[in-house]
Design a protein around this motif. Structure first.
Motif, PDB file in Angstrom:
ATOM      1  N   GLU A  10       0.827  -1.211   0.000  1.00  0.00           N
ATOM      2  CA  GLU A  10       0.000   0.000   0.000  1.00  0.00           C
ATOM      3  C   GLU A  10       0.858   1.257   0.000  1.00  0.00           C
ATOM      4  O   GLU A  10       0.616   2.202  -0.772  1.00  0.00           O
ATOM      5  CB  GLU A  10      -0.925  -0.011   1.220  1.00  0.00           C
ATOM      6  N   ARG A  13       2.893   1.829  -3.242  1.00  0.00           N
ATOM      7  CA  ARG A  13       2.048   2.398  -4.300  1.00  0.00           C
ATOM      8  C   ARG A  13       1.913   3.905  -4.136  1.00  0.00           C
ATOM      9  O   ARG A  13       1.985   4.663  -5.115  1.00  0.00           O
ATOM     10  CB  ARG A  13       0.670   1.732  -4.287  1.00  0.00           C
ATOM     11  N   ARG A  14       1.752   4.365  -2.906  1.00  0.00           N
ATOM     12  CA  ARG A  14       1.629   5.811  -2.670  1.00  0.00           C
ATOM     13  C   ARG A  14       2.913   6.556  -3.018  1.00  0.00           C
ATOM     14  O   ARG A  14       2.877   7.677  -3.517  1.00  0.00           O
ATOM     15  CB  ARG A  14       1.280   6.060  -1.196  1.00  0.00           C
ATOM     16  N   ASP A  19       1.678  -0.514  -8.380  1.00  0.00           N
ATOM     17  CA  ASP A  19       0.747  -1.322  -7.596  1.00  0.00           C
ATOM     18  C   ASP A  19       1.191  -2.784  -7.591  1.00  0.00           C
ATOM     19  O   ASP A  19       0.948  -3.526  -8.548  1.00  0.00           O
ATOM     20  CB  ASP A  19      -0.666  -1.200  -8.182  1.00  0.00           C
ATOM     21  N   GLU A  21      -0.010  -5.148  -6.011  1.00  0.00           N
ATOM     22  CA  GLU A  21      -1.141  -6.076  -5.955  1.00  0.00           C
ATOM     23  C   GLU A  21      -1.358  -6.745  -7.311  1.00  0.00           C
ATOM     24  O   GLU A  21      -1.960  -7.818  -7.402  1.00  0.00           O
ATOM     25  CB  GLU A  21      -2.431  -5.337  -5.544  1.00  0.00           C
TER      26      GLU A  21
END
Length: 256
Positions: A10, A13-14, A19, A21
């Motif tokens: 998470e 990604r920021r 990403d 995932e």
């Protein structure tokens, strides 16, 4: 470390827009956990904090994530198969191509070398993209060890490479100037369009099935009618018609 890795996904990604995932988790988690431990961090929180402040750490992290393994004319028989398609793809001595996830540049340079046997390279427009800044720096510079050039025909070496020192050669400015190297995130950023040829090899195997489904649709949309997508040797596209593609040779798919 599983919960720690979920936090890392998470927050990574920021920080980067990437990403994780959409990457197959077991192999990516194993790879990055090993790197985190190797660098002496107790957890991914410490690791990410350090990487965001240290460009060399971040470059290493991206390099490990993207598996930068490349070579000239990798799987030679596949390039021989592509050579058979070039006359129909390069109409009026013009061809627009994209080397997606180009790594350290051997793939787009291989394509240019191959095309030079069929047409003037001035008629080639080649986009080469990757998510890894370090790999792109190597690609733009185009300097490779002598032994890396062994798969290249001697006449092409003579024509398109210049000696840097006793152990390295550089791709000629003539060839390098025909390629636009650009940073690009396949999973997050829009694609350009109207390509005659897209090469994306040995990358899709790292993505989840839903991510691959999205990418196949986007690749098909980026091709002109009759354009060709060239994928890796372990990346057969099942139900290609779903994406308005048809297999014309093993690992080559044409837009219908």
């Amino acid at each position: 470390m599983a919960q720690d890795y979920s936090w890392f996904i998470e927050n990574f990604r920021r920080e980067t827009g990437i990403d994780l995932e959409k990457y197959k988790r077991p192999q990516m988690e194993r790879r990055l956990t090993a790197l985190c431990t190797k660098r002496g961090f107790q957890n991914f929180g410490e690791y990410l904090s350090a990487a965001t402040k240290n460009p060399s750490l971040m470059d290493e992290l991206l390099d490990r994530m993207t598996i930068n393994v490349s070579e000239f004319f990798r799987n030679k028989s596949r390039w021989d198969a592509l050579a058979e398609l070039i006359p129909t793809l390069a109409k009026n001595n013009r061809l627009r191509a994209w080397s997606a996830a180009c790594s350290t540049g051997q793939e787009p340079y291989t394509l240019m070398l191959l095309l030079s046997k069929f047409m003037p390279i001035s008629g080639v427009s080649l986009l080469a993209t990757d998510i890894d800044d370090r790999a792109l720096r190597v690609a733009r510079e185009g300097i490779y060890k002598e032994e890396e050039l062994l798969p290249i025909e001697q006449n092409l070496q003579t024509k398109f490479f210049r000696e840097v020192n006793s152990s390295q050669q550089q791709v000629s400015e003539e060839l390098r100037s025909r390629i636009e190297f650009k940073k690009h995130n396949l999973l997050e950023q829009p694609f350009e369009s109207d390509f005659d040829l897209i090469i994306c090899r040995n990358v899709l195997i790292y993505f989840t099935d839903p991510a691959k489904d999205i990418l196949y649709h986007k690749f098909a949309q980026a091709l002109r009618s009759g354009g060709v997508l060239f994928v890796g040797s372990t990346e057969q596209i099942f139900h290609a018609e779903t994406y308005r593609l048809k297999q014309i040779q093993p690992f080559f798919y044409q837009k219908m």
